[in-house]
Scaffold this motif. Structure first.
Motif, short mmCIF file in Angstrom:
data_model
loop_
_atom_site.label_atom_id
_atom_site.label_comp_id
_atom_site.label_asym_id
_atom_site.label_seq_id
_atom_site.Cartn_x
_atom_site.Cartn_y
_atom_site.Cartn_z
N UNK A 1 29.90 -15.35 -0.22
CA UNK A 1 28.76 -16.15 -0.67
C UNK A 1 28.42 -17.24 0.35
N UNK A 2 29.50 -17.95 0.80
CA UNK A 2 29.26 -19.04 1.76
C UNK A 2 28.56 -18.52 3.00
N UNK A 3 29.05 -17.39 3.45
CA UNK A 3 28.50 -16.79 4.66
C UNK A 3 27.02 -16.43 4.49
N UNK A 4 26.73 -15.78 3.36
CA UNK A 4 25.35 -15.37 3.10
C UNK A 4 24.45 -16.60 2.93
N UNK A 5 25.04 -17.62 2.28
CA UNK A 5 24.28 -18.85 2.03
C UNK A 5 23.95 -19.56 3.36
N UNK A 6 24.96 -19.58 4.23
CA UNK A 6 24.76 -20.21 5.54
C UNK A 6 23.65 -19.52 6.32
N UNK A 7 23.66 -18.22 6.24
CA UNK A 7 22.64 -17.44 6.97
C UNK A 7 21.25 -17.78 6.42
N UNK A 8 21.17 -17.80 5.06
CA UNK A 8 19.88 -18.05 4.40
C UNK A 8 19.37 -19.45 4.70
N UNK A 9 20.28 -20.44 4.61
CA UNK A 9 19.84 -21.83 4.85
C UNK A 9 19.43 -22.04 6.30
N UNK A 10 20.21 -21.47 7.23
CA UNK A 10 19.91 -21.64 8.66
C UNK A 10 18.55 -21.06 8.97
N UNK A 11 18.29 -19.89 8.44
CA UNK A 11 17.00 -19.23 8.71
C UNK A 11 15.84 -20.05 8.14
N UNK A 12 16.04 -20.57 6.90
CA UNK A 12 14.99 -21.35 6.23
C UNK A 12 14.70 -22.63 7.03
N UNK A 13 15.87 -23.26 7.43
CA UNK A 13 15.69 -24.50 8.18
C UNK A 13 14.90 -24.23 9.47
N UNK B 1 11.50 -26.10 10.15
CA UNK B 1 11.48 -27.18 11.19
C UNK B 1 10.57 -26.84 12.37
N UNK B 2 10.43 -25.53 12.64
CA UNK B 2 9.56 -25.15 13.76
C UNK B 2 8.09 -25.56 13.49
N UNK B 3 7.78 -25.88 12.22
CA UNK B 3 6.41 -26.27 11.86
C UNK B 3 6.22 -27.79 11.85
N UNK B 4 7.35 -28.51 12.04
CA UNK B 4 7.30 -29.98 11.96
C UNK B 4 6.33 -30.54 13.02
N UNK B 5 5.45 -31.44 12.56
CA UNK B 5 4.49 -32.08 13.48
C UNK B 5 3.28 -31.21 13.80
N UNK B 6 3.21 -30.08 13.19
CA UNK B 6 2.08 -29.14 13.42
C UNK B 6 0.77 -29.80 12.97
#
Lengths: 231, 464
Positions: B43-55, B59-64
């Protein structure tokens, strides 16, 4: 009157019994031991009265020796009353076994019975079938001759009566009491062992292997059966 | 009966079951603990993957720069599955329904670039992050930076598959473990049971009479004492049985010798006594009396000797039954007839009664009882034969004075005589004792009773 050959080592017993039998009309010749050659005496006698404990040859041995050359009736008269002695005596070929002391009258009755049984039976010839054949055994009821594989067997009168009784009803189980009545014409109270001993002797003559009998089968708890079609 | 190894109460089966139970408990507990930890890790592993991707995506849209904070302008900036919220207004509806977003979650989205997440179920996670966007359409001097929150529900990819695989491996390992432990348990149990089996075989052989059987003393240490005790027991039994056999053989020889020595002089006396009695009418009176006394005493002596020999045969266990299927009715008729009693004794019997008996001994029993009734009782003497379940019953009845109750058991004792006035004139006093011995030898019983002025001896013999 019966010509008796009496083999007994105790002089007092011999004398007393001879006295008793002589008074009842029998002729008794006496032999004190088993060393004598019996040829002449046997030829003259109608019956042998035999003690077991004898100097020289033992009574069983004498009985077997007589049986090798003669079918003369033998009565063992002995002080030994153990079952094993009775069976051994009958298996050695004796026709009757009487335990001492025996009154001359009782002895006389037993002698007459044995001699009567030994006399050839002459049943009406018209009722007799021709010689019957069972395997390699040929039984001629008219001439009372039994052949095995072509050779004539020497059977004692008791053995002849026994095999005639057995072969008259092949396949049927006959109790010891029935065989006693059929082959011994007096009632032997309790002596059904006499049948077992006679069957043993008969098997030793008619069976290929008496230890594995094929003609006379023992039916445990009942008696004996003659198998007309041996394996 | 089931073979020993199949029986639940068998030592081998118990050991196998214990082995399997131990393996199931230990391996099961280990597998359970490992599965729980692995599940958490997956679960932790899958969660880490999901959160990292979301972040990364947000974040790539920040300041757009966008032209107005409107649903239309947001559609080109944020992925479709994101629900975009500005000041409480939903400007784009994605995978998260705004009403399902808990206030505690949305309240936390006040700071930019601070990721929030919440696990919804075993396969989904809610993610949220706020960023600043520059609104190019706002009036000059106005607010150009707007805090925009993006919320999405994303699946935890591959969690269930990985977990299913893990459970499969655990189940397979556990099954193999049980099988291997069962086999191992069976092998160890067999090894442990082997000395006991040897002991069992040896005990069976000893019980069947093979007294030469011994167990090797160098076997299992724990069974050494038992082995020694067993061997000593069999050795002692062998010695005792050999002594008994020797003693029995000596008794047998003694009985045979006594019987022979007593019978031989009688064999001479009996014919002489018979001759003497026949000659009595021709003898002078004194000599005739002497001859009569000699003759009658020889008859009594003969009977006494016969009875004593027979009794000693019973005492030394030499009496054996020669069993045959006998009709008791004919046997009784013969017994009466052979002794000349047919005319003076009434016989009441069915057609026949077949029993497995030693006819010589039953003849002695009948002769003794009927002889007794004729000698000591009064006529009419009657023999009744009948059956009751499992037994043949013989009643011997006479109409004599009877036997007083105090003597009823004593009359079966050796040399006991009820009528002291009879002195030594009749019988040896052994007849009834021998009768009892012969009946007992058949497994039967004998009783005497007084019924309506009649003395009744009752013999019961087992039919088979």
């Amino acid at each position: 009157m019966v010509n008796i050959l009496f083999i007994e080592d105790d002089p007092a017993v011999a004398e007393a019994i001879m006295l008793g039998l002589n008074r009842l009309g029998h002729t008794v010749s006496h032999r004190p031991d088993g060393n004598t050659d019996f040829d002449d005496a046997l030829l003259a006698a109608d019956l042998v009265l035999l003690d077991l404990g004898l100097p020289g040859a033992d009574g069983y041995e004498i009985c077997r020796r007589i049986r090798t050359r003669s079918a003369i009736p033998i009565i063992i008269l002995t002080a030994r009353s153990d079952d094993i002695d009775t069976v051994a005596g009958l298996e050695a070929g004796a026709d009757d076994y009487v335990v001492k002391p025996a009154s001359p009258r009782v002895l006389d009755a037993r002698i007459k019975a044995v001699v009567r049984r030994s006399a050839p039976t002459t049943p009406p010839t018209e009722t007799l079938p021709a010689a019957e054949t069972f395997g390699d055994l040929k039984i001629d009821r008219a001439s009372l001759k039994i052949h095995k594989a072509g050779a004539q067997l020497t059977l004692t009168p008791t053995e002849i009566r026994l095999i005639l009784a057995l072969t008259q009803n092949p396949g049927l189980v006959l109790s010891r009491q029935q065989l006693l009545s059929a082959a011994w014409d007096q009632e032997y109270l309790g002596d059904s062992r006499i049948v077992d001993a006679a069957v043993q002797r008969l098997r030793s003559k008619i069976e290929d292997d008496p230890a594995e009998p094929t003609f006379i089968e023992t039916v445990r708890g009942f008696g004996y059966r003659f198998n007309s079609q041996p394996r | 009966m089931k073979p020993t190894w199949l029986r639940v109460d068998g030592l081998r089966t118990r050991l196998v079951l214990v082995f399997i139970a131990i393996v199931v408990i230990i391996a099961g507990a280990t597998a359970g603990a490992v599965s729980l930890m692995a599940r958490s890790w997956i679960y932790s592993n899958a969660q880490d993957v999901a959160t990292a991707q979301f972040r990364d995506e947000v974040l790539s849209l920040n300041g757009e720069h966008v032209d107005g904070i409107t649903p239309t302008s947001m559609a080109s900036v944020f992925p479709d599955d994101m629900t975009v919220i500005v000041d409480g207004d939903v400007v784009q509806l994605g995978s998260a329904n705004p009403s399902a977003i808990p206030p505690s979650f949305s309240n936390g989205l006040v700071s930019p670039k601070l990721l929030r997440f919440e696990r919804l179920d075993s396969e989904h996670i809610m993610l949220g992050l706020s960023i600043n966007l520059t609104d190019t359409s706002s009036a000059p001097g106005g607010k150009d930076q707007t805090l925009v929150s993006a919320v999405a529900i994303r699946p935890l990819v591959g969690v269930q598959d990985k977990f299913d695989n893990l459970l499969g491996v655990v189940a397979l390992t556990l099954t193999l473990g049980v099988l291997v432990s069962g086999l191992l348990g069976f092998w160890i149990a067999s090894t442990l049971v082997r000395p006991l089996k040897r002991l069992d075989d040896a005990a069976s052989r000893a019980a069947d009479g093979d007294l030469s059987v011994r167990l090797p003393e160098d076997g299992v240490a724990e069974l050494a004492q038992l082995t020694t005790t067993f061997n000593n027991m069999v050795a002692r039994n062998e010695a005792v049985i050999n002594e008994l056999k020797e003693s029995e053989e000596q008794s047998r020889r003694f009985v045979a010798d006594v019987s022979h020595e007593l019978r031989t002089p009688l064999a001479a006396l009996v014919p002489v006594s018979e001759i003497l009695s026949e000659e009595i009418p021709n003898l002078p009176p004194d000599t005739a009396t002497a001859a009569r006394i000699v003759s009658s005493e020889i008859t009594k002596l003969t009977r006494l000797v016969e009875d004593l020999i027979e009794m000693s045969r019973h005492d030394s266990q030499q009496a054996r039954l020669v069993l045959d299927n006998i009709d008791l009715v004919s046997l009784t008729e013969r017994t009466l007839e052979s002794r000349g009693w047919s005319d003076i004794v009434e016989l009441s019997a069915p057609q026949n009664i077949s029993a497995r008996v030693d006819s010589r001994r039953i003849d002695i029993v009948l002769a003794n009882l009927v002889g007794n009734a004729l000698r000591h009782g009064s006529p009419p003497v009657r023999v009744e034969l009948s059956t009751e379940p499992g037994y043949a019953v013989i009643h011997v009845i006479d109409h004599g004075p009877g036997i007083s109750p105090e003597y009823r058991q004593a009359i079966f004792r050796r040399f006991f005589k009820v009528d002291t006035a009879r002195g030594r004139s009749e019988g040896s006093g052994l007849g009834l004792s021998l009768t009892v011995e012969n009946v007992r030898l058949h497994g039967g019983s004998i009783d005497v009773d007084q019924v309506d002025g009649r003395t009744v001896f009752t013999v019961r013999l087992p039919l088979n």
